[in-house]
Scaffold this motif. Sequence first.
Motif, PDB file in Angstrom:
ATOM      1  N   ALA A 101       0.742  -1.200  -0.128  1.00  0.00           N
ATOM      2  CA  ALA A 101       0.270  -0.117   0.049  1.00  0.00           C
ATOM      3  C   ALA A 101       0.978   1.124   0.255  1.00  0.00           C
ATOM      4  O   ALA A 101       0.469   2.322  -0.524  1.00  0.00           O
ATOM      5  N   PHE A 102       1.999   1.264   0.356  1.00  0.00           N
ATOM      6  CA  PHE A 102       2.993   2.187   0.967  1.00  0.00           C
ATOM      7  C   PHE A 102       4.268   2.032   0.356  1.00  0.00           C
ATOM      8  O   PHE A 102       5.109   1.739   1.381  1.00  0.00           O
ATOM      9  N   VAL A 141       1.878   9.043   6.080  1.00  0.00           N
ATOM     10  CA  VAL A 141       0.388   9.156   6.211  1.00  0.00           C
ATOM     11  C   VAL A 141      -0.096  10.155   7.419  1.00  0.00           C
ATOM     12  O   VAL A 141      -1.198  10.663   7.168  1.00  0.00           O
ATOM     13  N   ASP A 159      -2.542  13.012   5.848  1.00  0.00           N
ATOM     14  CA  ASP A 159      -3.239  12.612   4.808  1.00  0.00           C
ATOM     15  C   ASP A 159      -4.265  11.797   5.380  1.00  0.00           C
ATOM     16  O   ASP A 159      -4.198  10.553   5.445  1.00  0.00           O
ATOM     17  N   ALA A 218      -6.845  10.265   3.636  1.00  0.00           N
ATOM     18  CA  ALA A 218      -7.127   9.009   2.890  1.00  0.00           C
ATOM     19  C   ALA A 218      -6.016   7.919   2.949  1.00  0.00           C
ATOM     20  O   ALA A 218      -6.408   6.848   3.208  1.00  0.00           O
ATOM     21  N   ALA A 219      -4.637   8.476   3.327  1.00  0.00           N
ATOM     22  CA  ALA A 219      -3.486   7.426   3.434  1.00  0.00           C
ATOM     23  C   ALA A 219      -3.857   6.804   4.728  1.00  0.00           C
ATOM     24  O   ALA A 219      -3.730   5.787   5.162  1.00  0.00           O
ATOM     25  N   LYS A 253      -6.613   6.431   6.479  1.00  0.00           N
ATOM     26  CA  LYS A 253      -7.794   5.176   6.509  1.00  0.00           C
ATOM     27  C   LYS A 253      -7.338   4.152   5.861  1.00  0.00           C
ATOM     28  O   LYS A 253      -7.655   2.849   6.183  1.00  0.00           O
ATOM     29  N   ARG A 254      -6.451   4.255   4.822  1.00  0.00           N
ATOM     30  CA  ARG A 254      -5.870   2.981   4.059  1.00  0.00           C
ATOM     31  C   ARG A 254      -5.044   2.274   4.853  1.00  0.00           C
ATOM     32  O   ARG A 254      -5.324   1.005   4.882  1.00  0.00           O
ATOM     33  N   LEU A 255      -4.243   2.957   5.745  1.00  0.00           N
ATOM     34  CA  LEU A 255      -3.470   2.303   6.734  1.00  0.00           C
ATOM     35  C   LEU A 255      -4.242   1.446   7.830  1.00  0.00           C
ATOM     36  O   LEU A 255      -4.071   0.314   8.093  1.00  0.00           O
ATOM     37  N   GLU A 256      -5.332   2.034   8.202  1.00  0.00           N
ATOM     38  CA  GLU A 256      -6.130   1.664   9.421  1.00  0.00           C
ATOM     39  C   GLU A 256      -7.141   0.527   8.890  1.00  0.00           C
ATOM     40  O   GLU A 256      -7.109  -0.457   9.469  1.00  0.00           O
ATOM     41  N   ALA A 257      -7.183   0.467   7.507  1.00  0.00           N
ATOM     42  CA  ALA A 257      -7.961  -0.554   6.965  1.00  0.00           C
ATOM     43  C   ALA A 257      -7.167  -1.921   6.819  1.00  0.00           C
ATOM     44  O   ALA A 257      -7.693  -2.979   6.886  1.00  0.00           O
ATOM     45  N   ILE A 258      -5.835  -1.666   6.893  1.00  0.00           N
ATOM     46  CA  ILE A 258      -4.794  -2.924   7.065  1.00  0.00           C
ATOM     47  C   ILE A 258      -4.675  -3.461   8.276  1.00  0.00           C
ATOM     48  O   ILE A 258      -4.815  -4.488   8.512  1.00  0.00           O
TER      49      ILE A 258
END
Length: 200
Positions: free
Chosen positions: A50-51, A69, A72, A74-75, A77-82
């Motif tokens: 993802a990153f 992150v 940011d 959106a970033a 959120k993407r990390l938290e989703a992982i």
Amino acid sequence: MIVLGLTGSIGMGKSTTARMFAEAGVPVHDSDEAVHRLYAGKAAPLVEAAFPGTTQSGLVDRTTLAERVLGDAAALKRLEAIIHPLVRADADAFLARNRAAGASLVVLDIPLLFETGGRDRVDKVVVVTASPDIQRARVLARPGMSEEKLASILARQVPDAEKRKAADFVIDTGQGFDAARAAVNAIVAKLVGDKAGRPA
């Protein structure tokens, strides 16, 4: 088995209080420690995908990731989703192990318990608190912390007053270690005592 959720805003003394529960013989699952383990294991390839460039030798470089992150939405959120589902699975495994071992009380140390809808995962909630002055002094003493960073962290957290209202137990860590330890021991005695005294 009673599942006690432990939470509190940044700088309120949650980690110290978690250690006191462990010293009192209560199994504790620490979400932050679980993240450290996951960053050195199964989360690393997912975070790298993802990153790109945030891992080294199969380990997540937390500083590089934070730079990527921070600020940011959106970033983040993407990390938290992982991370959140992995931490939750780790906690579920902890609960299953302790249930099988016959534990009467366990603690889930969840920094953002109210913010992430964790209330439904626990039977009771302990909120650690301290005066705003003590909180600010503790947080600003941390390396790399600034007034701006503190303000942005607090903006994402449910206010302390609301947490205290929603809590079953409140521990004021501003009263010193002995008072906090006495409060922890009283909570353990009440919950384990309640359980022991319940009719089968």
